[in-house]
Design a protein around this motif. Structure first.
Motif, PDB file in Angstrom:
ATOM      1  N   LEU A 152      53.511  48.920  42.928  1.00 27.71           N
ATOM      2  CA  LEU A 152      54.585  48.447  43.796  1.00 27.71           C
ATOM      3  C   LEU A 152      54.213  47.037  44.210  1.00 27.71           C
ATOM      4  O   LEU A 152      53.142  46.812  44.780  1.00 27.71           O
ATOM      5  N   VAL A 153      55.099  46.083  43.907  1.00 24.20           N
ATOM      6  CA  VAL A 153      54.839  44.679  44.226  1.00 24.20           C
ATOM      7  C   VAL A 153      55.907  44.193  45.196  1.00 24.20           C
ATOM      8  O   VAL A 153      57.099  44.162  44.860  1.00 24.20           O
ATOM      9  N   THR A 154      55.494  43.828  46.413  1.00 23.00           N
ATOM     10  CA  THR A 154      56.399  43.334  47.437  1.00 23.00           C
ATOM     11  C   THR A 154      55.891  41.981  47.933  1.00 23.00           C
ATOM     12  O   THR A 154      54.785  41.561  47.580  1.00 23.00           O
ATOM     13  N   PRO A 155      56.663  41.294  48.783  1.00 24.44           N
ATOM     14  CA  PRO A 155      56.184  40.005  49.292  1.00 24.44           C
ATOM     15  C   PRO A 155      54.932  40.119  50.153  1.00 24.44           C
ATOM     16  O   PRO A 155      54.167  39.159  50.262  1.00 24.44           O
ATOM     17  N   ASP A 156      54.721  41.281  50.775  1.00 21.46           N
ATOM     18  CA  ASP A 156      53.654  41.434  51.757  1.00 21.46           C
ATOM     19  C   ASP A 156      52.473  42.276  51.302  1.00 21.46           C
ATOM     20  O   ASP A 156      51.401  42.227  51.908  1.00 21.46           O
ATOM     21  N   SER A 157      52.644  43.048  50.249  1.00 23.13           N
ATOM     22  CA  SER A 157      51.563  43.953  49.836  1.00 23.13           C
ATOM     23  C   SER A 157      51.780  44.432  48.410  1.00 23.13           C
ATOM     24  O   SER A 157      52.862  44.257  47.842  1.00 23.13           O
ATOM     25  N   ILE A 158      50.728  45.023  47.843  1.00 24.34           N
ATOM     26  CA  ILE A 158      50.848  45.656  46.535  1.00 24.34           C
ATOM     27  C   ILE A 158      50.236  47.049  46.595  1.00 24.34           C
ATOM     28  O   ILE A 158      49.400  47.337  47.453  1.00 24.34           O
ATOM     29  N   ARG A 159      50.689  47.913  45.705  1.00 22.28           N
ATOM     30  CA  ARG A 159      50.036  49.198  45.460  1.00 22.28           C
ATOM     31  C   ARG A 159      49.782  49.253  43.972  1.00 22.28           C
ATOM     32  O   ARG A 159      50.676  48.985  43.174  1.00 22.28           O
ATOM     33  N   PHE A 160      48.558  49.572  43.579  1.00 24.32           N
ATOM     34  CA  PHE A 160      48.200  49.604  42.162  1.00 24.32           C
ATOM     35  C   PHE A 160      47.603  50.969  41.844  1.00 24.32           C
ATOM     36  O   PHE A 160      46.543  51.329  42.339  1.00 24.32           O
ATOM     37  N   ASP A 161      48.306  51.754  41.044  1.00 20.59           N
ATOM     38  CA  ASP A 161      47.824  53.070  40.620  1.00 20.59           C
ATOM     39  C   ASP A 161      47.074  52.921  39.311  1.00 20.59           C
ATOM     40  O   ASP A 161      47.524  52.202  38.420  1.00 20.59           O
ATOM     41  N   PHE A 162      45.942  53.592  39.194  1.00 22.02           N
ATOM     42  CA  PHE A 162      45.150  53.458  37.966  1.00 22.02           C
ATOM     43  C   PHE A 162      44.432  54.753  37.642  1.00 22.02           C
ATOM     44  O   PHE A 162      44.236  55.625  38.495  1.00 22.02           O
TER      45      PHE A 162
END
Length: 207
Positions: A152-162
């Motif tokens: 999930l890529v937003t202006p304020d944060s990211i979430r990276f699943d791996f």
């Protein structure tokens, strides 16, 4: 929102796929191909109405690949439509600019200016780049078996699943954090190239 591809052919409208120009431009001119209001195709949208606009050309990025959509405005003179979300239709040919008419009236065939929130887009671009730095750091610390499984890529944060076998240890987190921060502080130049998936893989891209 309905299927614009079906609606256009059913009503005899000549709607060509939306041309996305957002990799090169933050603002572009275009023509309104269709307007949807309350689930139906309409010839115009007026002040205060929530609607969906389809343009022949747009710099607005439609939400996909975990990255949020652009926001901004579509306008002609004093007529202003605020774009709060952009999605693709079921055929992924048309960009659906969702939002509200702030002032005036816009009609099908009007020539308009589409302008994204440039500051917000730049923040999203930085966040997008950080996901690539994070993936590289994860593979460096944990091994080449690590692959992206969502984001999930937003202006304020990211979430990276791996993918990985176990939870990360505090030591691994510290190493990963250090690699990413060092890369950011290095201020490396980013070269943007639009090419085929096959060529990208040959250049070293990980899909």
């Amino acid at each position: 929102l309905g299927d614009l591809a079906w609606a256009s052919s059913d009503l005899g409208l000549d709607i060509k796929p939306t041309q996305f120009t957002g990799y090169e431009k933050f603002e572009d001119t275009g023509r309104i191909l269709a307007i949807m209001f309350e689930g139906e195709l309409n010839s115009s949208v007026t002040e205060g109405q929530d609607a969906v606009l389809v343009l022949d050309r747009t710099p607005f990025y439609a939400e996909s690949g975990g990255q949020v959509a652009d926001t901004g405005k579509i306008f002609a003179g004093n007529s202003v439509f605020e774009v709060t979300d952009v999605q693709k239709d079921s055929s992924e040919k048309y960009f659906l600019h969702q939002g509200k008419m702030l002032s005036g009236t816009l009609s099908v065939e009007d020539e308009v200016t589409a302008s994204i929130d440039a500051e917000r887009r730049r923040a999203i671009m930085r966040a997008h780049s950080s996901t690539h730095l994070l993936q590289k750091a994860l593979r460096t610390v944990l091994g080449s078996h690590v692959e992206q499984a969502g984001s999930l890529v937003t202006p304020d944060s990211i979430r990276f699943d791996f993918t990985h076998f176990t939870a990360l240890t505090p030591e691994e987190i510290e190493k990963i954090d250090s690699i990413v921060n060092d890369a950011i502080l290095a201020g490396m130049e980013i070269n943007v190239v639009e090419t085929s998936l096959e060529n990208a893989k040959e250049m070293g891209a990980i899909a």
